[in-house]
Scaffold this active site. Structure first.
Site, PDB file in Angstrom:
ATOM      1  N   ASP A   8      -3.233  -0.929  -8.981  1.00 40.65           N
ATOM      2  CA  ASP A   8      -2.738  -2.275  -8.703  1.00 40.65           C
ATOM      3  C   ASP A   8      -3.653  -3.284  -9.383  1.00 40.65           C
ATOM      4  OD1 ASP A   8      -0.917  -0.961  -7.168  1.00 40.65           O
ATOM      5  OD2 ASP A   8      -1.517  -1.832  -5.260  1.00 40.65           O
ATOM      6  N   ASP A 129      10.816  -2.881  -1.324  1.00 46.50           N
ATOM      7  CA  ASP A 129       9.669  -3.137  -0.454  1.00 46.50           C
ATOM      8  C   ASP A 129      10.198  -3.715   0.854  1.00 46.50           C
ATOM      9  OD1 ASP A 129       8.139  -2.446  -2.701  1.00 46.50           O
ATOM     10  OD2 ASP A 129       8.086  -4.534  -3.381  1.00 46.50           O
TER      11      ASP A 129
END
Length: 240
Positions: A8, A129
């Protein structure tokens, strides 16, 4: 099942967020390409990349870091975050990305997902998500009234390569994945599902592997950085 080590990216660094909060980022390194090579040296067959700044900005922000990773490893990489138009999709695939992940745009402009999946077979995934079963967009900052399975079924015949399902409340929290919700999604659609969020130990991967639904893979980040999960051992378990 494939294990996807996660990188990330925030401000050019490798980080992990706690439950999607950009203000609660732990920095694990300032050389993403070196981290990518380390994962590959440990046996990783795929890498999962996320441009966190890009997810909020709506356009690529950590492009230089992603390009450095692509230049430094010889395994396929998938990328999500800030990919919201065909020009960006085409640009990333031309630079060697194996798969783009479309998240926010899957809610706001589902026609683009269909268009991209047809133009680039096998190279487009949908990122879903969710918080408490409802889809969140724009770097998880905005919650919608769209239910996870409802969104996934919109792309049943689109030809997308995979759905990456992240339970935001589990992400970075080291509390285990939402196995039941992930398995339910995988049973509801024929699209391959990749589990994300909360994978923190070997038992979590075994639970996903044996959940009764055919999952394509699992993503893990913090546990690999912290050493709580051994990449080679984890991969061997998922192959079993």
């Amino acid at each position: 099942m494939i294990l996807y080590p996660a990188i990330d990216l925030k401000d050019g660094q490798c980080v992990r967020l706690y439950k999607g909060d950009m203000e609660k980022a732990t920095v694990f390194g300032d050389d993403p390409a070196a981290q990518a090579r380390a994962f590959v040296d440990q046996g990783a067959e795929w890498l999962h990349l996320v441009d966190l700044n890009g997810a909020f900005a709506g356009a690529p922000v950590n492009g230089a870091a992603v390009e450095a990773i692509l230049a430094g490893v010889d395994v396929p990489c998938q990328l999500g975050g800030g990919i919201r138009d065909m020009v960006t999709i085409e640009g990333w695939l031309a630079k060697g990305l194996a798969r783009v992940i479309l998240g926010t745009v899957a809610v706001e402009n589902p026609d683009l997902v269909w268009q991209a999946a047809r133009a680039f077979p096998g190279k487009v995934a949908v990122g879903i998500d969710a918080r408490n079963g409802m889809v969140a967009t724009k770097g998880w900052a905005e919650e919608t009234n769209v239910e996870v399975t409802e969104l996934a079924r919109q792309f049943e015949d689109a030809g997308v390569a995979a759905i990456i399902y992240t339970d935001i409340n589990r992400d970075g929290a080291m509390q285990g994945p939402n196995v039941d919700a992930t398995a339910a999604l995988a049973r509801a659609v024929s699209i391959p599902v990749i589990a994300s969020g909360g994978v923190s130990r070997l038992e979590d991967l075994i639970a996903l592997r044996d959940c009764g639904a055919a999952l394509d893979g699992a993503i893990s980040g913090r546990a690999l950085y912290d050493g709580k999960l051994d990449l080679a051992e984890a991969m061997a378990v998922l192959r079993a």
